[in-house]
Design an enzyme around this catalytic site. Structure first.
Site, PDB file in Angstrom:
ATOM      1  N   GLU A  61       0.818  -1.209   0.000  1.00  0.00           N
ATOM      2  CA  GLU A  61       0.000   0.000   0.000  1.00  0.00           C
ATOM      3  C   GLU A  61       0.857   1.266   0.000  1.00  0.00           C
ATOM      4  OE1 GLU A  61      -2.951  -0.418   3.103  1.00  0.00           O
ATOM      5  OE2 GLU A  61      -4.057  -1.876   1.904  1.00  0.00           O
ATOM      6  N   LYS A 106     -15.632  -1.815   2.380  1.00  0.00           N
ATOM      7  CA  LYS A 106     -14.923  -2.242   1.174  1.00  0.00           C
ATOM      8  C   LYS A 106     -15.985  -2.869   0.265  1.00  0.00           C
ATOM      9  CE  LYS A 106     -10.543  -3.604   3.431  1.00  0.00           C
ATOM     10  NZ  LYS A 106      -9.918  -4.747   4.167  1.00  0.00           N
TER      11      LYS A 106
HETATM   12  P1  PGA Z   1      -6.537  -6.037   2.368  1.00  0.00           P
HETATM   13  O1  PGA Z   1      -6.033  -5.039   3.475  1.00  0.00           O
HETATM   14  O2  PGA Z   1      -7.027  -5.251   1.221  1.00  0.00           O
HETATM   15  O3  PGA Z   1      -5.299  -6.836   2.080  1.00  0.00           O
HETATM   16  O4  PGA Z   1      -7.635  -6.863   3.003  1.00  0.00           O
HETATM   17  C1  PGA Z   1      -6.683  -3.860   3.818  1.00  0.00           C
HETATM   18  C2  PGA Z   1      -7.117  -3.894   5.264  1.00  0.00           C
HETATM   19  O5  PGA Z   1      -6.921  -4.896   5.977  1.00  0.00           O
HETATM   20  O6  PGA Z   1      -7.717  -2.932   5.731  1.00  0.00           O
HETATM   21 ZN    ZN Z   2      -8.032  -4.077   7.806  1.00  0.00          ZN
END
Ligand code: PGA
Ligand code: ZN
Length: 431
Positions: A207, A338
């Protein structure tokens, strides 16, 4: 004025920020216009997430191809959506949900669904001639979101270092969107200098945050504070810290946790993190306990200062039923949103709406696997969540979203800045 309808929905594979195939959906309208959108992909996924469909039986792409999801778009989804009004996002998303007809979106695949949902939203906004965020917002209080910016990463996002997944900076005292990102850039630059001075690696994780410079999470928290000071900003006054503990990935078969090499009970995890809350200017803690450790979450909620944001990611998985359960049990006061954890943009927005009704906060989040597509920035603005988590101020799949926020903030009729989300008040006791 008659709106153009959907003439065709198609898809193909493209590559994401980790070089893994992902779904790109294309919506063609009756007036010939084409809009596309790409699906993100997580690494630290929860078991309660909707299913990301991959061709595990195929040798292509090491079994990570998305041909099955692509075919689902070209065949079934195309058949269901052709002729529909492209501006009615809720009806389009509902059609996807009905067509899939599984709890976990395993028939079509949540990656197919989210790409189509976002491509429809983009096509709808273009057909209406309004920005995507305005098209999605409807009656919601659209706001420019306060960013949580990744500084240090460990575990699944950087494959090493500390066991907690991410330490992020939250420039909550910034007066506007642009300043929030300017401060984040200053802190990131200051952190790089600190690492160089220690001859530590400045390689970045998935990230864009630096790989954790120490196997001790507390040492990394201390270094994050130093980086804030090095950027001429005040920890706890201008900028706070946020943690994504991602504790699901520390859970052992007997239910215990291993944090920075030490085996711990849920109670030990809560005690350790509560100590960090005393020692560092932390405004938000995500996933301090595992995805099924409801008792541990309750303990965290009753132990931590209630003003600190306690965010459920793996615990809630952007699912309404899990949000309701957490609210009823007093387990979290915020939800991470998400869209691919559930399947469609409308469902993701509905989780944010319900959180607001329940008096909970929400944070709209990218995944660790992203693309150059920027629809997430518009979703975050439209949701009125007031917070966004996209990664660091490095790597273009992250910057695509931040730069979109900047363009909206500088454009005509920009929505208002979310401000500090009440984070400043957390530290008043310390003054
Ligand atoms: P991931 O991580 O997209 O790998 O799930 C993001 C998070 O855990 O917030
Ligand atoms: Zn997370």
């Amino acid at each position: 004025m008659t709106m153009p309808h959907i003439a065709e929905v198609s898809a193909d594979w493209v590559l994401d920020s980790r070089g893994v195939p992902t779904v790109e959906a294309t919506v063609v309208l009756s007036d010939g216009r084409r809009s596309f959108a790409q699906a993100p992909s997580g690494a630290s996924t929860g078991v309660h997430e909707s299913l990301e469909r991959r061709d595990h039986q195929s040798p292509r792409f090491g079994g990570r191809g998305v041909e099955g999801a692509v075919c689902a778009v070209r065949d079934e989804i195309n058949g269901a959506l052709v002729g529909m009004d492209v501006t009615d996002q809720e009806a389009l998303d509902e059609a996807l949900v009905v067509l899939d007809a599984t709890e976990d979106r395993s028939r079509l695949g949540a990656n197919a669904m989210v790409a189509v949902s976002a491509a429809c939203a983009r096509a709808g906004s273009e057909a209406r001639g309004v920005p995507l965020w305005r098209h999605l917002a409807g009656e919601r209080p659209a706001t420019l979101p306060l960013p949580m910016v990744n500084l240090f990463s460990g575990n699944l996002h950087a494959r090493g270092g500390m066991t907690i997944q991410d330490i992020l900076v939250v420039p909550f005292n910034a007066p506007d969107q642009a300043t929030s990102l300017e401060w984040a850039e200053g802190i990131y630059r200051s952190a790089r200098l600190l690492l160089e001075k220690r001859s530590a690696s400045t390689l970045v994780g998935d990230e864009g945050g630096f790989g954790a410079p120490s196997a001790s999470s507390a040492a990394c928290l201390a270094l994050a504070c130093e980086a804030i000071v090095g950027a001429d900003l005040r920890p706890g006054v201008d900028v706070g810290l946020a943690l994504d503990v991602a504790a699901t990935h520390m859970v052992q078969s007997d239910g215990s946790y291993v944090l920075d090499g030490t085996t711990m009970s849920s109670q030990d995890m809560v005690t350790t993190i509560a100590r960090w809350l005393e020692d560092y200017p932390i405004v938000s803690v995500e996933d301090p306990l595992g995805e099924d450790d409801w008792d541990g979450w309750r303990l965290a909620a009753t132990t931590f200062d209630a003003r600190v944001q306690l965010v459920g990611d793996d615990l809630l998985c952007t699912h309404l039923d899990r949000l309701e359960r957490a609210a009823a049990a007093g387990c979290a006061n915020a939800v991470l949103i998400k869209a691919n954890q559930i399947g469609t943009l409308s469902e993701a927005l509905a989780v944010g709406d319900r959180a607001r009704d329940l008096g909970m906060r929400s944070v709209v989040s990218a995944r660790s696997g992203e693309t150059e597509d920027d629809w997430l920035a518009d979703l975050a603005i439209a949701s009125g969540a007031g917070q966004i988590k996209v990664g660091s101020v490095a790597r273009s799949e992250r910057l695509a979203k931040y730069n979109r926020l900047l363009r909206v903030a500088r454009g005509p009729d920009a929505p208002p800045w979310a401000g500090d989300n009440g984070f400043g008040a957390i530290f008043e006791r310390a003054e």
